[in-house]
Design a protein around this motif. Structure first.
Motif, PDB file in Angstrom:
ATOM      1  N   LEU A 186       0.792  -1.055  -0.094  1.00 26.09           N
ATOM      2  CA  LEU A 186      -0.005  -0.089  -0.087  1.00 26.09           C
ATOM      3  C   LEU A 186       0.871   1.534  -0.384  1.00 26.09           C
ATOM      4  CD1 LEU A 186      -3.057   0.773   2.140  1.00 26.09           C
ATOM      5  CD2 LEU A 186      -1.457   2.332   2.188  1.00 26.09           C
ATOM      6  N   GLU A 187       1.850   0.917   1.054  1.00 22.17           N
ATOM      7  CA  GLU A 187       2.335   2.513   1.238  1.00 22.17           C
ATOM      8  C   GLU A 187       3.411   3.079   0.087  1.00 22.17           C
ATOM      9  OE1 GLU A 187       4.768   3.573   4.896  1.00 22.17           O
ATOM     10  OE2 GLU A 187       2.804   3.679   5.942  1.00 22.17           O
ATOM     11  N   SER A 188       3.906   1.414  -0.747  1.00 23.07           N
ATOM     12  CA  SER A 188       4.799   1.711  -2.104  1.00 23.07           C
ATOM     13  C   SER A 188       3.517   2.160  -3.387  1.00 23.07           C
ATOM     14  CB  SER A 188       5.373   0.648  -2.259  1.00 23.07           C
ATOM     15  OG  SER A 188       6.024   0.086  -3.469  1.00 23.07           O
ATOM     16  N   ALA A 189       2.844   1.870  -3.220  1.00 19.79           N
ATOM     17  CA  ALA A 189       2.523   2.183  -4.570  1.00 19.79           C
ATOM     18  C   ALA A 189       1.400   4.046  -3.891  1.00 19.79           C
ATOM     19  CB  ALA A 189       0.341   1.687  -4.515  1.00 19.79           C
ATOM     20  N   VAL A 190       1.444   4.192  -2.973  1.00 20.56           N
ATOM     21  CA  VAL A 190       1.068   5.714  -2.566  1.00 20.56           C
ATOM     22  C   VAL A 190       2.263   6.691  -2.958  1.00 20.56           C
ATOM     23  CG1 VAL A 190       0.226   6.935  -0.695  1.00 20.56           C
ATOM     24  CG2 VAL A 190      -0.581   4.532  -1.312  1.00 20.56           C
ATOM     25  N   ARG A 191       3.104   6.313  -2.428  1.00 22.44           N
ATOM     26  CA  ARG A 191       4.728   7.200  -2.776  1.00 22.44           C
ATOM     27  C   ARG A 191       4.858   7.564  -3.758  1.00 22.44           C
ATOM     28  NH1 ARG A 191       8.313   6.834   1.701  1.00 22.44           N
ATOM     29  NH2 ARG A 191       7.122   5.886   3.757  1.00 22.44           N
ATOM     30  N   GLU A 192       3.822   7.243  -4.814  1.00 28.26           N
ATOM     31  CA  GLU A 192       4.408   7.704  -6.544  1.00 28.26           C
ATOM     32  C   GLU A 192       3.460   8.600  -7.280  1.00 28.26           C
ATOM     33  OE1 GLU A 192       2.396   4.244  -9.053  1.00 28.26           O
ATOM     34  OE2 GLU A 192       4.283   3.040  -7.667  1.00 28.26           O
ATOM     35  N   ALA A 193       2.451   9.031  -6.148  1.00 31.39           N
ATOM     36  CA  ALA A 193       1.941  10.261  -6.330  1.00 31.39           C
ATOM     37  C   ALA A 193       3.099  11.533  -5.903  1.00 31.39           C
ATOM     38  CB  ALA A 193       0.889  10.441  -5.131  1.00 31.39           C
ATOM     39  N   PRO A 194       2.858  12.018  -6.309  1.00 34.14           N
ATOM     40  CA  PRO A 194       3.307  13.858  -6.029  1.00 34.14           C
ATOM     41  C   PRO A 194       3.135  14.184  -4.910  1.00 34.14           C
ATOM     42  CG  PRO A 194       2.123  14.031  -8.293  1.00 34.14           C
ATOM     43  CD  PRO A 194       1.874  12.609  -7.329  1.00 34.14           C
ATOM     44  N   GLU A 195       2.357  14.216  -4.004  1.00 35.84           N
ATOM     45  CA  GLU A 195       1.985  14.668  -3.144  1.00 35.84           C
ATOM     46  C   GLU A 195       1.286  12.738  -2.317  1.00 35.84           C
ATOM     47  OE1 GLU A 195       0.340  18.397  -2.762  1.00 35.84           O
ATOM     48  OE2 GLU A 195       1.304  19.113  -4.243  1.00 35.84           O
ATOM     49  N   TRP A 196       1.517  12.960  -1.008  1.00 36.52           N
ATOM     50  CA  TRP A 196       1.523  11.854  -0.262  1.00 36.52           C
ATOM     51  C   TRP A 196       0.957  11.950   1.619  1.00 36.52           C
ATOM     52  CZ3 TRP A 196       3.868   9.083   2.682  1.00 36.52           C
ATOM     53  CH2 TRP A 196       5.398   8.809   2.026  1.00 36.52           C
ATOM     54  N   VAL A 197       0.035  11.398   1.886  1.00 34.83           N
ATOM     55  CA  VAL A 197       0.394  11.362   3.278  1.00 34.83           C
ATOM     56  C   VAL A 197      -0.548  10.130   3.772  1.00 34.83           C
ATOM     57  CG1 VAL A 197      -0.483  12.263   5.413  1.00 34.83           C
ATOM     58  CG2 VAL A 197       0.442  13.497   3.325  1.00 34.83           C
ATOM     59  N   VAL A 198       0.764   9.358   3.726  1.00 37.52           N
ATOM     60  CA  VAL A 198       0.126   7.916   5.215  1.00 37.52           C
ATOM     61  C   VAL A 198      -0.089   8.083   6.441  1.00 37.52           C
ATOM     62  CG1 VAL A 198       0.465   5.749   5.523  1.00 37.52           C
ATOM     63  CG2 VAL A 198       1.398   5.905   3.157  1.00 37.52           C
ATOM     64  N   LEU A 199      -1.404   7.456   6.819  1.00 36.76           N
ATOM     65  CA  LEU A 199      -0.800   7.827   8.909  1.00 36.76           C
ATOM     66  C   LEU A 199      -1.434   6.423   9.304  1.00 36.76           C
ATOM     67  CD1 LEU A 199      -5.386  10.405   7.684  1.00 36.76           C
ATOM     68  CD2 LEU A 199      -2.631  10.989   8.782  1.00 36.76           C
ATOM     69  N   ARG A 200      -0.328   6.067   9.653  1.00 28.33           N
ATOM     70  CA  ARG A 200      -0.079   5.060  10.290  1.00 28.33           C
ATOM     71  C   ARG A 200      -0.927   5.178  11.577  1.00 28.33           C
ATOM     72  NH1 ARG A 200       6.423   4.405   8.994  1.00 28.33           N
ATOM     73  NH2 ARG A 200       6.485   4.280   6.521  1.00 28.33           N
ATOM     74  N   TYR A 201      -2.085   4.752  11.602  1.00 30.22           N
ATOM     75  CA  TYR A 201      -2.905   4.307  12.514  1.00 30.22           C
ATOM     76  C   TYR A 201      -2.757   3.673  14.334  1.00 30.22           C
ATOM     77  CZ  TYR A 201      -6.717   7.290   9.757  1.00 30.22           C
ATOM     78  OH  TYR A 201      -6.917   8.138   9.340  1.00 30.22           O
ATOM     79  N   GLY A 202      -2.802   4.079  15.069  1.00 29.79           N
ATOM     80  CA  GLY A 202      -2.609   2.348  16.085  1.00 29.79           C
ATOM     81  C   GLY A 202      -3.979   2.008  16.159  1.00 29.79           C
ATOM     82  N   ILE A 203      -4.130   1.289  17.366  1.00 29.03           N
ATOM     83  CA  ILE A 203      -4.707   0.267  17.124  1.00 29.03           C
ATOM     84  C   ILE A 203      -6.737   0.892  18.123  1.00 29.03           C
ATOM     85  CG2 ILE A 203      -6.346  -1.906  18.136  1.00 29.03           C
ATOM     86  CD1 ILE A 203      -3.505  -2.809  18.570  1.00 29.03           C
ATOM     87  N   LEU A 204      -7.456   1.274  16.484  1.00 31.98           N
ATOM     88  CA  LEU A 204      -9.331   1.769  16.467  1.00 31.98           C
ATOM     89  C   LEU A 204      -9.610   1.327  17.778  1.00 31.98           C
ATOM     90  CD1 LEU A 204      -9.380   2.751  12.745  1.00 31.98           C
ATOM     91  CD2 LEU A 204      -8.200   4.228  14.717  1.00 31.98           C
ATOM     92  N   TYR A 205      -9.837   2.703  18.647  1.00 32.09           N
ATOM     93  CA  TYR A 205     -10.706   2.432  19.904  1.00 32.09           C
ATOM     94  C   TYR A 205     -11.878   3.409  19.388  1.00 32.09           C
ATOM     95  CZ  TYR A 205      -8.786   5.430  23.056  1.00 32.09           C
ATOM     96  OH  TYR A 205      -8.167   6.563  24.395  1.00 32.09           O
ATOM     97  N   GLY A 206     -13.533   2.788  20.286  1.00 28.93           N
ATOM     98  CA  GLY A 206     -14.385   3.515  20.348  1.00 28.93           C
ATOM     99  C   GLY A 206     -15.636   2.888  19.215  1.00 28.93           C
ATOM    100  N   PRO A 207     -16.078   4.007  19.496  1.00 30.38           N
ATOM    101  CA  PRO A 207     -17.132   3.814  18.644  1.00 30.38           C
ATOM    102  C   PRO A 207     -17.591   3.188  17.300  1.00 30.38           C
ATOM    103  CG  PRO A 207     -18.064   5.618  19.422  1.00 30.38           C
ATOM    104  CD  PRO A 207     -16.911   5.386  20.133  1.00 30.38           C
ATOM    105  N   ASP A 208     -18.300   2.148  17.106  1.00 30.35           N
ATOM    106  CA  ASP A 208     -18.155   1.185  15.898  1.00 30.35           C
ATOM    107  C   ASP A 208     -16.388   0.768  15.742  1.00 30.35           C
ATOM    108  OD1 ASP A 208     -20.998   1.784  15.344  1.00 30.35           O
ATOM    109  OD2 ASP A 208     -20.277   3.941  14.702  1.00 30.35           O
ATOM    110  N   THR A 209     -15.574   0.317  16.525  1.00 33.55           N
ATOM    111  CA  THR A 209     -14.410  -0.195  16.239  1.00 33.55           C
ATOM    112  C   THR A 209     -14.589  -1.660  17.027  1.00 33.55           C
ATOM    113  OG1 THR A 209     -13.309   0.484  18.105  1.00 33.55           O
ATOM    114  CG2 THR A 209     -12.949   1.856  16.508  1.00 33.55           C
ATOM    115  N   TRP A 210     -13.805  -2.391  17.151  1.00 35.93           N
ATOM    116  CA  TRP A 210     -13.742  -3.633  17.189  1.00 35.93           C
ATOM    117  C   TRP A 210     -13.724  -3.737  19.012  1.00 35.93           C
ATOM    118  CZ3 TRP A 210      -9.144  -7.422  14.124  1.00 35.93           C
ATOM    119  CH2 TRP A 210     -10.110  -7.869  13.417  1.00 35.93           C
TER     120      TRP A 210
END
Length: 271
Positions: A136-160
């Protein structure tokens, strides 16, 4: 801006869309069952959808996690991302913002900063997850501008990790280990806020997690207490080397991203 939001019906996407609209952006939602109904594995359909949307930005918040099938989610990250990025580049999109994870880093002693390499030599089943996020990150890095949001384990409403989430069903059966492995967590609302802010962030990967990486032996019992389910017993043993958590220093100090819930302790109290 015109923003194509891929994954608009997901946990992040459905919270993100109204915030973007409130800021004056025009949002085109893309999902299997979304306003623009597209199967991300259908390369031609994705290309047509992106071309017709004419977006300034593509936001990739697609996941396949409802069933807990890690292989399916990895395939989406590899194949679906490739289709989405190719379509974006063909349509002249300059900026892509994509969802990543904080637990793909190689083994180490301390919480991992963004420059830490991925654990590409990991054995299965971890290899499947790491290879998917690396693709995923390799592909996204092909864009002229990119940001990858490396999320921690999600918690809160509607998550696991919610009062009615998957983990409240599994934990009492001992299927959520309370062991020495360290993780970084992030409340879903803080993850969404980072995605909005990322429209203006410089190119790069960003750890989006709270201030307190912690061993599962500490945070899993706290989660169970907060959600009113029996906690599993603490598992003895050393942590896996890769289970180190991540540092949010870059996001906090250089991007001025301040989580509403700087610790999972406060976040769990609000569940």
């Amino acid at each position: 801006m015109r923003i194509l939001l891929a994954g608009s019906t997901g946990v992040i996407g459905r919270r993100l869309e109204p915030l973007l609209i409130a800021q004056g952006h025009e949002v085109i939602g893309l999902a299997r069952n979304g306003p623009v109904a597209v199967d991300v594995f259908d390369r031609d359909a994705v290309a047509a959808a992106v071309r017709d949307a004419r977006p300034d930005v593509v936001m990739h918040q697609l996941t396949s996690l409802s069933t807990g099938d890690i292989a399916a989610n990895s395939r989406l990250r590899r194949v679906g991302t490739r289709n989405l990025v190719d379509a974006a580049l063909a349509a002249g999109v300059r900026r892509i913002v994509a969802q990543g994870i904080t637990w793909a880093y190689e083994p180490g002693a301390d919480p991992a900063p963004e420059e830490t390499p991925f654990d590409l030599g990991a054995p299965e089943p971890r290899q499947t997850s790491v290879a998917g996020i690396a693709a995923l990150e390799s592909a996204v890095r092909e864009a002229p501008e990119w940001v990858v949001l490396r999320y921690g384990i999600l918690y809160g409403p509607d998550t696991w990790y919610a009062r009615d989430g998957l983990m409240t069903q599994l934990a009492p059966a001992g299927k959520v280990p309370a062991d020495a492995d360290v993780s970084s967590l992030v409340h879903v609302e803080d993850a969404v806020a980072a995605a909005v802010a990322a429209l203006d962030w410089p190119t790069g990967a960003v750890n989006v997690c709270d201030d307190e990486p912690a061993a599962a032996s500490e945070w899993v019992p706290a989660f169970c207490t907060a959600t009113g389910v029996p906690a599993p017993g603490v598992t003895e043993g050393e942590r896996h080397g890769w289970a180190r958590g991540a540092s949010n220093h870059y996001a906090r100090k250089h991007l001025d991203w301040i989580p509403t819930y700087p610790s999972w302790r406060a976040g769990f109290a609000a569940l």
